[in-house]
Motif scaffolding. Structure first.
Motif, PDB file in Angstrom:
ATOM      1  N   SER A  14      14.757   5.583 -10.622  1.00 58.20           N
ATOM      2  CA  SER A  14      14.465   6.810 -10.141  1.00 58.20           C
ATOM      3  C   SER A  14      14.269   7.823  -8.627  1.00 58.20           C
ATOM      4  O   SER A  14      14.709   8.997  -8.770  1.00 58.20           O
ATOM      5  CB  SER A  14      15.187   7.087 -11.767  1.00 58.20           C
ATOM      6  N   GLY A  15      13.679   6.881  -8.937  1.00 57.36           N
ATOM      7  CA  GLY A  15      12.028   7.838  -8.279  1.00 57.36           C
ATOM      8  C   GLY A  15      11.365   7.219  -7.153  1.00 57.36           C
ATOM      9  O   GLY A  15      11.359   6.508  -7.039  1.00 57.36           O
ATOM     10  N   PRO A  16      10.459   8.134  -6.443  1.00 58.87           N
ATOM     11  CA  PRO A  16       9.805   7.226  -5.765  1.00 58.87           C
ATOM     12  C   PRO A  16       8.669   5.333  -6.643  1.00 58.87           C
ATOM     13  O   PRO A  16       8.142   6.294  -8.099  1.00 58.87           O
ATOM     14  CB  PRO A  16       8.695   8.110  -5.443  1.00 58.87           C
ATOM     15  N   ALA A  17       8.702   4.812  -6.035  1.00 60.51           N
ATOM     16  CA  ALA A  17       8.074   3.679  -6.741  1.00 60.51           C
ATOM     17  C   ALA A  17       6.336   3.352  -6.887  1.00 60.51           C
ATOM     18  O   ALA A  17       5.468   4.568  -5.886  1.00 60.51           O
ATOM     19  CB  ALA A  17       8.502   2.349  -6.342  1.00 60.51           C
ATOM     20  N   PRO A  18       6.276   2.809  -7.494  1.00 60.67           N
ATOM     21  CA  PRO A  18       4.484   3.344  -7.788  1.00 60.67           C
ATOM     22  C   PRO A  18       4.075   2.361  -6.635  1.00 60.67           C
ATOM     23  O   PRO A  18       4.496   0.721  -6.662  1.00 60.67           O
ATOM     24  CB  PRO A  18       4.047   2.369  -8.817  1.00 60.67           C
ATOM     25  N   VAL A  19       3.201   2.485  -5.670  1.00 58.22           N
ATOM     26  CA  VAL A  19       3.444   1.725  -4.246  1.00 58.22           C
ATOM     27  C   VAL A  19       1.517   1.103  -4.661  1.00 58.22           C
ATOM     28  O   VAL A  19       0.812   1.638  -4.866  1.00 58.22           O
ATOM     29  CB  VAL A  19       2.704   2.031  -3.597  1.00 58.22           C
ATOM     30  N   ASP A  20       0.887  -0.604  -4.666  1.00 58.74           N
ATOM     31  CA  ASP A  20      -0.077  -0.409  -4.167  1.00 58.74           C
ATOM     32  C   ASP A  20      -0.633  -0.084  -2.460  1.00 58.74           C
ATOM     33  O   ASP A  20      -0.018  -1.045  -2.176  1.00 58.74           O
ATOM     34  CB  ASP A  20      -0.141  -2.011  -4.456  1.00 58.74           C
ATOM     35  N   GLU A  21      -1.629   0.215  -2.578  1.00 58.01           N
ATOM     36  CA  GLU A  21      -1.784   1.168  -1.385  1.00 58.01           C
ATOM     37  C   GLU A  21      -2.232   0.019  -0.304  1.00 58.01           C
ATOM     38  O   GLU A  21      -1.927  -0.184   0.898  1.00 58.01           O
ATOM     39  CB  GLU A  21      -2.806   2.104  -1.773  1.00 58.01           C
ATOM     40  N   ASN A  22      -3.122  -1.147  -0.698  1.00 60.31           N
ATOM     41  CA  ASN A  22      -3.542  -1.592   0.223  1.00 60.31           C
ATOM     42  C   ASN A  22      -2.433  -3.431   0.541  1.00 60.31           C
ATOM     43  O   ASN A  22      -2.374  -3.800   1.031  1.00 60.31           O
ATOM     44  CB  ASN A  22      -4.178  -2.579  -1.384  1.00 60.31           C
ATOM     45  N   MET A  23      -1.117  -2.557   0.038  1.00 59.64           N
ATOM     46  CA  MET A  23      -0.327  -3.221   1.005  1.00 59.64           C
ATOM     47  C   MET A  23       0.402  -2.234   1.625  1.00 59.64           C
ATOM     48  O   MET A  23       1.704  -2.951   2.510  1.00 59.64           O
ATOM     49  CB  MET A  23       0.946  -3.674  -0.548  1.00 59.64           C
ATOM     50  N   ARG A  24       0.464  -1.351   1.203  1.00 59.06           N
ATOM     51  CA  ARG A  24       1.253  -0.450   2.688  1.00 59.06           C
ATOM     52  C   ARG A  24       1.259  -1.361   4.178  1.00 59.06           C
ATOM     53  O   ARG A  24       1.587  -0.953   4.823  1.00 59.06           O
ATOM     54  CB  ARG A  24       0.730   1.102   2.437  1.00 59.06           C
ATOM     55  N   ASP A  25      -0.559  -1.570   4.435  1.00 59.37           N
ATOM     56  CA  ASP A  25      -0.902  -1.530   5.887  1.00 59.37           C
ATOM     57  C   ASP A  25      -1.583  -2.890   5.555  1.00 59.37           C
ATOM     58  O   ASP A  25      -2.333  -3.131   5.820  1.00 59.37           O
ATOM     59  CB  ASP A  25      -1.807  -0.440   6.502  1.00 59.37           C
ATOM     60  N   VAL A  26      -0.452  -3.826   6.057  1.00 64.16           N
ATOM     61  CA  VAL A  26      -1.283  -5.604   5.724  1.00 64.16           C
ATOM     62  C   VAL A  26      -0.489  -6.351   7.765  1.00 64.16           C
ATOM     63  O   VAL A  26       0.530  -5.703   8.165  1.00 64.16           O
ATOM     64  CB  VAL A  26      -0.702  -6.176   4.657  1.00 64.16           C
ATOM     65  N   ARG A  27      -1.254  -7.282   7.175  1.00 64.27           N
ATOM     66  CA  ARG A  27      -0.608  -8.292   7.848  1.00 64.27           C
ATOM     67  C   ARG A  27      -0.158  -9.650   7.135  1.00 64.27           C
ATOM     68  O   ARG A  27      -0.584  -9.920   6.399  1.00 64.27           O
ATOM     69  CB  ARG A  27      -2.077  -8.540   8.670  1.00 64.27           C
ATOM     70  N   VAL A  28       1.291  -9.887   7.967  1.00 62.71           N
ATOM     71  CA  VAL A  28       1.764 -11.171   6.806  1.00 62.71           C
ATOM     72  C   VAL A  28       1.651 -12.415   8.054  1.00 62.71           C
ATOM     73  O   VAL A  28       2.270 -12.294   9.581  1.00 62.71           O
ATOM     74  CB  VAL A  28       3.602 -10.360   7.226  1.00 62.71           C
TER      75      VAL A  28
END
Length: 350
Positions: A14-28
């Motif tokens: 219903s709103g912004p989902a909780p985010v693991d900040e370590n996963m927001r800027d990553v190499r895949v």
């Protein structure tokens, strides 16, 4: 969005989902690879007998190019011969939700966020499935989420709130699709599922709520169900309309999970490859691939297609107002070039 990862329980975002900040800027890197043979599908300038719309929920150009890098410079979608751009604003907001975005693609009209298959003043609008069913064509839905979620529901429901699940489920029964594959078994009652079967619909509700992520459900899930749907639908001598949704690109982008987001994008691309391969022996077909909106503000910081790696960053855990790409192949594909409103994409398919 409605999302579920295993366990059969669905949860509304219903709103912004909780985010693991370590996963927001990553190499895949080290994602499963797949071959992409060149498939040349011509636009013969004739009306299409079969119409296939494939929607990557939340998928914009950045998702596709990041997936292209991960698959070492190979992509079925990016090989398609016709490209365009779609503007995704809704009648009520600069940033659409999936209900209004899905309605624009299904019905060719702008509407208010959260509305499905109706105008802002709550008048029902004919959708593509209804339009083609009236012409005697078979109709089908294949999704990787609950079949009553917003995007698929835009192709059969007419309600003023995407969360009115009981009304949406009843509309699915009444729609009498030829084939339905997706999750959402617990959203429908036993009587409703029996009514769908009694109507002659070939249906399989694979999970209680949403199917799990592609890493768990398997990379053959969407491709196999697309193939099964085509085998059923192609039996209709008047042709068919099929909507396929790569549903969980959006969910993982909401949560800033780059690996999962791009794995879902690659999975959707493989399903497009299944359709393109099928079109080689069914040239009287139009395929349109697009998105309802962009999710996550994904950006590519770096990457190396020779190594199959990419460095991405998310700018938000919500939808954005970015335009999204439109790709087309087959009869009538040439009409989909240029910048168009998302409602025009629907009108051109008619």
């Amino acid at each position: 969005m409605v999302a579920m990862l295993g366990g059969g329980a669905a949860h509304a975002l219903s709103g912004p989902a909780p985010v693991d900040e370590n996963m927001r800027d990553v190499r895949v890197a080290d994602m499963p690879q797949y071959d992409v043979p060149k498939i040349d599908i011509k636009d013969k300038g004739k009306h299409a007998k079969n119409i296939i719309l494939m929607i990557g929920d939340g998928m914009a150009s950045e998702h596709l190019w990041a997936a292209w890098m991960l698959n070492r410079g190979r992509s079925f979608i990016l090989n398609m011969p016709v490209t365009g751009v779609s503007i995704t604003t809704s009648a009520s907001h600069a940033v659409t939700d999936s209900a209004a975005g899905g309605t624009a693609l299904a019905c060719g009209h702008k509407t208010t966020n959260h509305f499905l298959g109706m105008t802002p003043d709550k008048k029902p609008i004919e959708n593509l499935a209804e339009y083609y069913r009236a012409k005697g064509k078979a109709t089908g839905l294949v999704v990787t989420k609950d079949i009553t979620d917003a995007t698929p529901a835009a192709f059969y429901a007419h309600v003023d709130d995407r969360n009115k699940k009981k009304e949406i489920a009843k509309a699915l029964v009444d729609a009498k699709f030829t084939v339905i594959y997706g999750g959402g078994s617990k959203t429908l009652s036993a009587e409703q599922k029996q009514a769908i079967a009694d109507a002659g619909t070939v249906a399989e509700f694979t999970h209680d709520g949403n199917p799990p992520a592609v890493a768990e459900r398997g990379e053959d899930y969407l491709c196999n169900y697309v193939s099964k749907a085509l085998k059923v639908l192609e039996k209709n001598p008047r042709g068919f309309f099929l909507m396929v949704e790569g549903s969980q690109i959006d969910h993982h982008a909401h949560n800033g999970k780059a690996k999962e987001t791009l794995h879902e994008t690659m999975d959707f691309d493989r399903a497009v490859g299944v359709v393109l391969q099928w079109m080689k022996s069914h040239p009287d077909t139009l395929l349109v691939v697009t998105a309802d909106h962009q999710t996550g503000g994904l950006s590519i910081k770096d990457g190396n297609k020779d190594h199959g790696s990419v460095h991405v960053i998310f700018g938000t855990h919500s939808h954005t107002g970015f335009s999204v790409p439109v790709y087309a192949a087959g009869n009538g594909a040439g009409k989909f070039t240029g910048v168009k409103d998302n409602t025009e994409v629907s009108k051109l398919m008619r």
